[in-house]
Scaffold this motif. Sequence first.
Motif, PDB file in Angstrom:
ATOM      1  N   VAL A   1      12.963  10.283   1.560  1.00 36.94           N
ATOM      2  CA  VAL A   1      11.639  10.771   1.167  1.00 36.94           C
ATOM      3  C   VAL A   1      11.625  11.067  -0.335  1.00 36.94           C
ATOM      4  CG1 VAL A   1       9.850  12.475   1.623  1.00 36.94           C
ATOM      5  CG2 VAL A   1      11.416  11.812   3.457  1.00 36.94           C
ATOM      6  N   HIS A   2      10.577  10.619  -0.973  1.00 37.06           N
ATOM      7  CA  HIS A   2      10.414  10.810  -2.422  1.00 37.06           C
ATOM      8  C   HIS A   2       9.785  12.189  -2.658  1.00 37.06           C
ATOM      9  CE1 HIS A   2       8.351   9.053  -6.280  1.00 37.06           C
ATOM     10  NE2 HIS A   2       8.919  10.207  -6.489  1.00 37.06           N
ATOM     11  N   ILE A   3      10.596  13.118  -3.169  1.00 34.19           N
ATOM     12  CA  ILE A   3      10.150  14.507  -3.369  1.00 34.19           C
ATOM     13  C   ILE A   3      10.575  14.959  -4.760  1.00 34.19           C
ATOM     14  CG2 ILE A   3      10.319  16.888  -2.527  1.00 34.19           C
ATOM     15  CD1 ILE A   3      11.094  15.785   0.221  1.00 34.19           C
TER      16      ILE A   3
ATOM     17  N   THR B   1       9.821   6.473   2.160  1.00 33.88           N
ATOM     18  CA  THR B   1       8.447   6.933   2.319  1.00 33.88           C
ATOM     19  C   THR B   1       8.151   8.202   1.521  1.00 33.88           C
ATOM     20  OG1 THR B   1       6.784   7.589   3.968  1.00 33.88           O
ATOM     21  CG2 THR B   1       9.048   8.320   4.367  1.00 33.88           C
ATOM     22  N   ARG B   2       6.886   8.391   1.248  1.00 32.17           N
ATOM     23  CA  ARG B   2       6.426   9.655   0.666  1.00 32.17           C
ATOM     24  C   ARG B   2       5.490  10.364   1.647  1.00 32.17           C
ATOM     25  NH1 ARG B   2       6.342  12.657  -3.970  1.00 32.17           N
ATOM     26  NH2 ARG B   2       4.328  13.235  -4.851  1.00 32.17           N
ATOM     27  N   ALA B   3       5.369   9.841   2.838  1.00 30.65           N
ATOM     28  CA  ALA B   3       4.424  10.407   3.804  1.00 30.65           C
ATOM     29  C   ALA B   3       4.626  11.902   4.053  1.00 30.65           C
ATOM     30  CB  ALA B   3       4.488   9.631   5.121  1.00 30.65           C
TER      31      ALA B   3
ATOM     32  N   GLY C   1       8.285  -0.733   0.041  1.00 25.52           N
ATOM     33  CA  GLY C   1       7.018  -1.363  -0.324  1.00 25.52           C
ATOM     34  C   GLY C   1       6.685  -0.932  -1.751  1.00 25.52           C
ATOM     35  N   GLY C   2       5.545  -0.373  -1.886  1.00 26.15           N
ATOM     36  CA  GLY C   2       4.640   0.366  -1.005  1.00 26.15           C
ATOM     37  C   GLY C   2       5.386   1.273  -0.020  1.00 26.15           C
ATOM     38  N   ASP C   3       4.622   1.820   0.869  1.00 28.80           N
ATOM     39  CA  ASP C   3       5.169   2.806   1.814  1.00 28.80           C
ATOM     40  C   ASP C   3       5.019   2.262   3.221  1.00 28.80           C
ATOM     41  OD1 ASP C   3       5.554   5.083   3.490  1.00 28.80           O
ATOM     42  OD2 ASP C   3       5.121   6.372   1.769  1.00 28.80           O
TER      43      ASP C   3
ATOM     44  N   ARG D   1       0.828  -1.207   0.000  1.00 26.50           N
ATOM     45  CA  ARG D   1       0.000   0.000   0.000  1.00 26.50           C
ATOM     46  C   ARG D   1       0.865   1.261   0.000  1.00 26.50           C
ATOM     47  NH1 ARG D   1      -3.438   0.457   4.670  1.00 26.50           N
ATOM     48  NH2 ARG D   1      -1.917  -0.869   5.704  1.00 26.50           N
ATOM     49  N   CYS D   2       0.301   2.320  -0.592  1.00 27.92           N
ATOM     50  CA  CYS D   2       0.967   3.624  -0.637  1.00 27.92           C
ATOM     51  C   CYS D   2      -0.044   4.701  -0.292  1.00 27.92           C
ATOM     52  CB  CYS D   2       1.492   3.909  -2.043  1.00 27.92           C
ATOM     53  SG  CYS D   2       3.097   3.224  -2.325  1.00 27.92           S
ATOM     54  N   PHE D   3       0.450   5.883   0.010  1.00 24.70           N
ATOM     55  CA  PHE D   3      -0.445   7.014   0.238  1.00 24.70           C
ATOM     56  C   PHE D   3      -0.952   7.573  -1.087  1.00 24.70           C
ATOM     57  CE2 PHE D   3       2.333   7.062   4.001  1.00 24.70           C
ATOM     58  CZ  PHE D   3       1.356   6.907   4.969  1.00 24.70           C
ATOM     59  N   GLU D   4      -0.209   7.322  -2.137  1.00 24.51           N
ATOM     60  CA  GLU D   4      -0.567   7.840  -3.449  1.00 24.51           C
ATOM     61  C   GLU D   4      -0.432   6.731  -4.473  1.00 24.51           C
ATOM     62  OE1 GLU D   4       2.055  11.123  -4.171  1.00 24.51           O
ATOM     63  OE2 GLU D   4       0.597  12.522  -3.316  1.00 24.51           O
ATOM     64  N   SER D   5      -0.919   7.016  -5.664  1.00 20.55           N
ATOM     65  CA  SER D   5      -0.713   6.084  -6.747  1.00 20.55           C
ATOM     66  C   SER D   5      -0.007   6.864  -7.858  1.00 20.55           C
ATOM     67  CB  SER D   5      -2.081   5.567  -7.198  1.00 20.55           C
ATOM     68  OG  SER D   5      -1.916   4.684  -8.248  1.00 20.55           O
ATOM     69  N   CYS D   6       1.305   6.983  -7.731  1.00 24.91           N
ATOM     70  CA  CYS D   6       2.059   7.862  -8.620  1.00 24.91           C
ATOM     71  C   CYS D   6       2.064   7.297 -10.042  1.00 24.91           C
ATOM     72  CB  CYS D   6       3.493   8.019  -8.134  1.00 24.91           C
ATOM     73  SG  CYS D   6       3.619   8.574  -6.431  1.00 24.91           S
ATOM     74  N   ALA D   7       1.791   8.160 -11.009  1.00 23.36           N
ATOM     75  CA  ALA D   7       1.763   7.710 -12.403  1.00 23.36           C
ATOM     76  C   ALA D   7       3.135   7.213 -12.855  1.00 23.36           C
ATOM     77  CB  ALA D   7       1.299   8.851 -13.304  1.00 23.36           C
ATOM     78  N   HIS D   8       4.202   7.712 -12.214  1.00 20.61           N
ATOM     79  CA  HIS D   8       5.557   7.334 -12.641  1.00 20.61           C
ATOM     80  C   HIS D   8       6.137   6.216 -11.779  1.00 20.61           C
ATOM     81  CE1 HIS D   8       5.978  10.321  -9.431  1.00 20.61           C
ATOM     82  NE2 HIS D   8       7.022   9.613  -9.078  1.00 20.61           N
ATOM     83  N   CYS D   9       5.291   5.533 -11.002  1.00 21.81           N
ATOM     84  CA  CYS D   9       5.788   4.533 -10.039  1.00 21.81           C
ATOM     85  C   CYS D   9       6.519   3.376 -10.732  1.00 21.81           C
ATOM     86  CB  CYS D   9       4.628   3.985  -9.225  1.00 21.81           C
ATOM     87  SG  CYS D   9       5.170   2.750  -8.025  1.00 21.81           S
ATOM     88  N   THR D  10       7.729   3.126 -10.266  1.00 22.94           N
ATOM     89  CA  THR D  10       8.529   2.011 -10.782  1.00 22.94           C
ATOM     90  C   THR D  10       7.869   0.669 -10.495  1.00 22.94           C
ATOM     91  OG1 THR D  10      10.559   3.255 -10.471  1.00 22.94           O
ATOM     92  CG2 THR D  10      10.756   0.864 -10.469  1.00 22.94           C
TER      93      THR D  10
ATOM     94  N   VAL E   1       4.060  -4.161  -9.942  1.00 21.09           N
ATOM     95  CA  VAL E   1       4.528  -5.133  -8.954  1.00 21.09           C
ATOM     96  C   VAL E   1       3.656  -5.107  -7.708  1.00 21.09           C
ATOM     97  CG1 VAL E   1       6.469  -5.680  -7.419  1.00 21.09           C
ATOM     98  CG2 VAL E   1       6.910  -5.045  -9.801  1.00 21.09           C
ATOM     99  N   LEU E   2       3.266  -3.870  -7.300  1.00 24.14           N
ATOM    100  CA  LEU E   2       2.496  -3.746  -6.068  1.00 24.14           C
ATOM    101  C   LEU E   2       1.178  -4.510  -6.183  1.00 24.14           C
ATOM    102  CD1 LEU E   2       3.060   0.021  -5.188  1.00 24.14           C
ATOM    103  CD2 LEU E   2       4.214  -1.984  -4.259  1.00 24.14           C
ATOM    104  N   GLY E   3       0.871  -5.258  -5.148  1.00 28.12           N
ATOM    105  CA  GLY E   3      -0.345  -6.072  -5.169  1.00 28.12           C
ATOM    106  C   GLY E   3      -0.082  -7.480  -5.654  1.00 28.12           C
TER     107      GLY E   3
HETATM  108  S1  SF4 Z   1       6.020   3.229  -4.318  1.00 28.09           S
HETATM  109 FE1  SF4 Z   1       6.626   5.404  -4.399  1.00 28.09          FE
HETATM  110  S2  SF4 Z   1       6.375   5.989  -6.540  1.00 28.09           S
HETATM  111 FE2  SF4 Z   1       5.211   4.083  -6.231  1.00 28.09          FE
HETATM  112  S3  SF4 Z   1       3.093   4.777  -5.781  1.00 28.09           S
HETATM  113 FE3  SF4 Z   1       4.197   4.480  -3.834  1.00 28.09          FE
HETATM  114  S4  SF4 Z   1       4.984   6.527  -3.323  1.00 28.09           S
HETATM  115 FE4  SF4 Z   1       4.459   6.551  -5.504  1.00 28.09          FE
END
Ligand code: SF4
Length: 260
Positions: A146-148, A116-118, A85-87, A39-48, A52-54
């Motif tokens: 932190v991802h900024i 984290t991106r929290a 993770g996820g975060d 799980r993440c706080f966001e669903s970033c369009a550029h997520c690597t 994989v998540l899920g």
């Molecule tokens: S793992 Fe990082 S880049 Fe991917 S959705 Fe979560 S916060 Fe965004």
Amino acid sequence: MNTETTSTDPFGELKPVRGLPPGLRRRFPDRVLVMTTDRCFESCAHCTRKFVLGHAPVVDTPEKIEACVEWVRRHGVVRDVLLSGGDVLTLGDADVGRLVSSFAALDQVEVIRICTRAPVAKPERVTRRLARMLAREGRGKVWANVHINTAEEARRALEPAARLVDAGIPVSSQTVLLRGVNDTPRKMLELLRTLSAERIRPYYVFQCDPVAGLAERFGVPLEKAKKIEEYCAERIGGLALPRFVADLPCSRRKIPLDIL
Ligand code: SF4
């Protein structure tokens, strides 16, 4: 070097690895990555890890944590544990504390990274209580990554980052160079200056990973990325200047752009 080939799982995170407990990944000898959640706080369009998540296994029970800790104990060369993770901060304080204290108890482990991106996506998650707990349970070994990506995001992270730093946890940033988002020299310079003024150490600026669809949509040409780096390097000191790199699946290290 070929940086063009893309895949939905370029780092092979969905493939089981013989001898490794589920949810533990190891690309470099001294480091392991623990997939603590999908799980993440966001669903970033550029997520690597968007494909994989899920699907990748996660370390979400005390038994699974113990299996990973035991594996690290048996591999004394490992000194750096990434809780990713996820975060990891989507988990509650008790679960985060259990993960941190379990790895911190190993003498060989010198660094535990909270990825984290929290601070950007949910600043209120980073409470003083959480920061103090990370410092205490981590025995002084915890760092926050932190991802900024933009100066505006950095400004949002100001207070949560300060809570971590004030508790004794070094905070660094990881940025992805994204077309249309932060791919001008001025935008990048503003981001780096804002981060360092907030006591967040700019650590890496990554080229978009070779994930299917991402490079086409967000990728910044290498020559343009080099010009952005040069512009920043001529205007700020080393403390505020991150390493501009590409993370390639075949490589044993992050590759500085000037040798690509
Ligand atoms: S793992 Fe990082 S880049 Fe991917 S959705 Fe979560 S916060 Fe965004």
